[in-house]
Write an enzyme that holds these catalytic residues in place. Structure first.
Site, PDB file in Angstrom:
ATOM      1  N   SER A  43       0.848  -1.187   0.000  1.00 41.72           N
ATOM      2  CA  SER A  43       0.000   0.000   0.000  1.00 41.72           C
ATOM      3  C   SER A  43       0.886   1.241   0.000  1.00 41.72           C
ATOM      4  CB  SER A  43      -0.889   0.003   1.242  1.00 41.72           C
ATOM      5  OG  SER A  43      -0.094   0.329   2.373  1.00 41.72           O
ATOM      6  N   LYS A  44       0.229   2.378   0.030  1.00 40.34           N
ATOM      7  CA  LYS A  44       0.955   3.658  -0.001  1.00 40.34           C
ATOM      8  C   LYS A  44       2.013   3.747   1.099  1.00 40.34           C
ATOM      9  CE  LYS A  44      -1.611   6.957  -2.584  1.00 40.34           C
ATOM     10  NZ  LYS A  44      -3.072   6.905  -2.562  1.00 40.34           N
ATOM     11  N   ARG A  45       1.748   3.082   2.216  1.00 34.36           N
ATOM     12  CA  ARG A  45       2.712   3.127   3.319  1.00 34.36           C
ATOM     13  C   ARG A  45       4.095   2.652   2.876  1.00 34.36           C
ATOM     14  NH1 ARG A  45       2.008  -0.628   6.774  1.00 34.36           N
ATOM     15  NH2 ARG A  45       0.378  -1.618   5.552  1.00 34.36           N
ATOM     16  N   GLY A  58       5.474   3.251   0.084  1.00 37.27           N
ATOM     17  CA  GLY A  58       6.037   4.122  -0.962  1.00 37.27           C
ATOM     18  C   GLY A  58       5.055   4.243  -2.103  1.00 37.27           C
TER      19      GLY A  58
END
Ligand code: GLU
Length: 445
Positions: free
Chosen positions: A240-242, A244
């Site tokens: 996920s966005k976490r 990167g």
């Protein structure tokens, strides 16, 4: 396996841009088609009109092109295929494989809650199944699913999957507003487009038995299925966005080369022994679904950067210069001379892992140097002025300004002053580049 007949597809929904997971799905379909001299079809699943945008469609197409996944057919747009879906609905209704359902949403909701309270599976109770009702405002079309038996298929990655038909609902094919559901539209399209292999993320594995029932109702052949394992971040949670950037174009902007990203994507669930680095042609030659594993793929940014550095080092200087020019423009340096950029590339390709790194590292060649404060204070000491001035006048006497000549001048200079190169190299580097780290001083000069 008849090679000519293999047809795969990539059907993104333009409710978002192209992400790593979607790109991996596209890659596996593309590789499988190319490996077997088959065809690869692009279909834009834009039936969710509220959430689909033209902009996302454009970004998806641009991303696929950047990655180099060319398609043989399409892009088809589901929003333009209403007539085809309607024909299939008619066919199912007239053959008694589907029916109009007049139940209103409130009743259905109430029944769902009641079933749940009784600990039963909340599925449609079949009220309208045998009533032979016609079309009326607010009605939906449902599939008349078999009530007994099992639906079984052999997934090429996960093995045999089997479910009791009793567990499957009389699912809705067409909603009351006339729109079509994903499961219906996807089956109609896949069968009309002659898709023989459906390779997709395993978040769709539960849809597959439902889709098989629709194929059977339509009397169409069922494709082979391969459901790809999830993609996780290095901490083993869902990517996920976490972790990167997730969108493909963000990697382009970061200065990742498309073939490096393709290489990294290929390794998400597929392997060929311990080999880590593959050219695109090697991937096409070697790809097979038998080597897609069941365990999740791990996307590791550090590994990608490392791999990208390797691709940069192998890349031709002129091509790198052309790729780099837009990155300089982003840093405020435009109208650069291509030959000079090529020269900068030569000194930096050994030490850069992305095009952004490379452009940043080469800025001192093209615009006024800004001095790193620490490097300035540490190395450009007043007591060195005389020495550096003497070096400057020696350099002015250079017949040609090449590495050979520079080395000669330097050795005479060091001899004259009875000093080691170390004494002047670092101050010189800071004076020339503004920084304590740069390509070799002779190369820079
Ligand atoms: N549009 C669907 C998605 O993006 C396609 C799923 C499928 O491959 O059937 O998830």
């Amino acid at each position: 396996m008849n090679k000519q007949n293999i047809v795969t597809r990539f059907p993104p929904s333009p409710t978002g841009t192209l992400h790593i997971g979607g790109a991996r799905t596209a890659l596996f379909n593309w590789l499988f088609a190319r490996h077997h001299n088959g065809a690869f079809v692009l279909r834009i699943e834009d039936t969710d009109q509220a959430r689909s945008t033209k902009e996302n469609t454009e970004i998806i197409i641009e991303s696929l092109k950047w990655l180099g996944f060319d398609w043989d057919e399409g892009p088809y747009f589901q929003s333009q295929r209403t007539e085809i879906y309607n024909e299939c609905i008619e066919k199912l209704l007239s053959s008694g494989k589907a029916y109009y359902c007049h139940c209103n949403p409130e009743d259905l909701e109430r029944k769902r809650v009641e079933a749940k309270e009784l600990g039963l599976k909340p599925k449609y109770d079949g009220t309208c199944r045998n009533l032979g009702l016609g079309k009326a405002p607010g009605t939906v079309v449902r599939l008349k699913s078999p009530l007994t038996g099992r639906t079984t298929f052999k997934d090429l990655v996960k093995g045999v999957i089997s479910i009791d038909n009793d567990e499957l609902d009389d699912l809705i094919l067409q909603r009351s507003d006339g729109s079509f559901t994903y499961n219906f539209a996807v089956v109609v399209d896949d069968s009309k487009m002659g898709i023989t292999y459906v390779i997709r993320g395993d978040d769709h594995v539960n849809n597959t038995p439902r889709q098989i029932l629709i194929y059977q109702a339509l009397g169409e052949p069922i494709p082979q299925y391969a459901h790809l394992p999830m993609i996780l971040g290095p901490d083993r949670t869902r990517l996920s966005k976490r972790h990167g950037a997730t969108s493909v174009l963000a990697y382009k902007e970061m200065g990742i080369l498309p073939n490096a990203l393709v290489n990294a994507l290929a390794r998400l669930g597929w392997s060929h022994g311990d080999q880590e680095k593959f050219s695109v042609q090697e991937l096409i030659d070697l790809f097979s679904l038998e080597h897609v594993g069941r365990s999740a793929g791990i996307f590791n940014m550090e590994k990608l950067l490392d791999l990208n550095g390797k691709y940069i080092r192998e890349e031709d200087d002129t091509h790198l210069a052309d790729l780099l020019i837009p990155f300089f423009a982003n840093l405020g340096c435009s109208d650069l001379n291509r030959e000079k950029v090529k020269g900068a590339v030569r000194t930096l390709k050994k030490r850069s892992n992305t095009l952004v790194d490379m452009a940043q590292g080469a800025l001192f060649y093209f615009r006024e140097i800004s001095f790193d404060k620490e490097a300035d204070e540490k190395f450009l000491r007043p007591e060195l002025v005389e020495l550096l001035e003497d070096l400057l006048s020696a350099l002015k006497g250079a017949a040609v300004f090449d590495q050979n000549e520079l080395e000669k001048i330097f050795s005479a200079f060091l001899e004259k002053h009875q000093i080691k190169l170390g004494k002047v190299a670092q101050p010189l580097r800071v004076a020339l580049t503004g920084k304590a780290v740069s390509p070799g001083v002779f190369e820079v000069m």
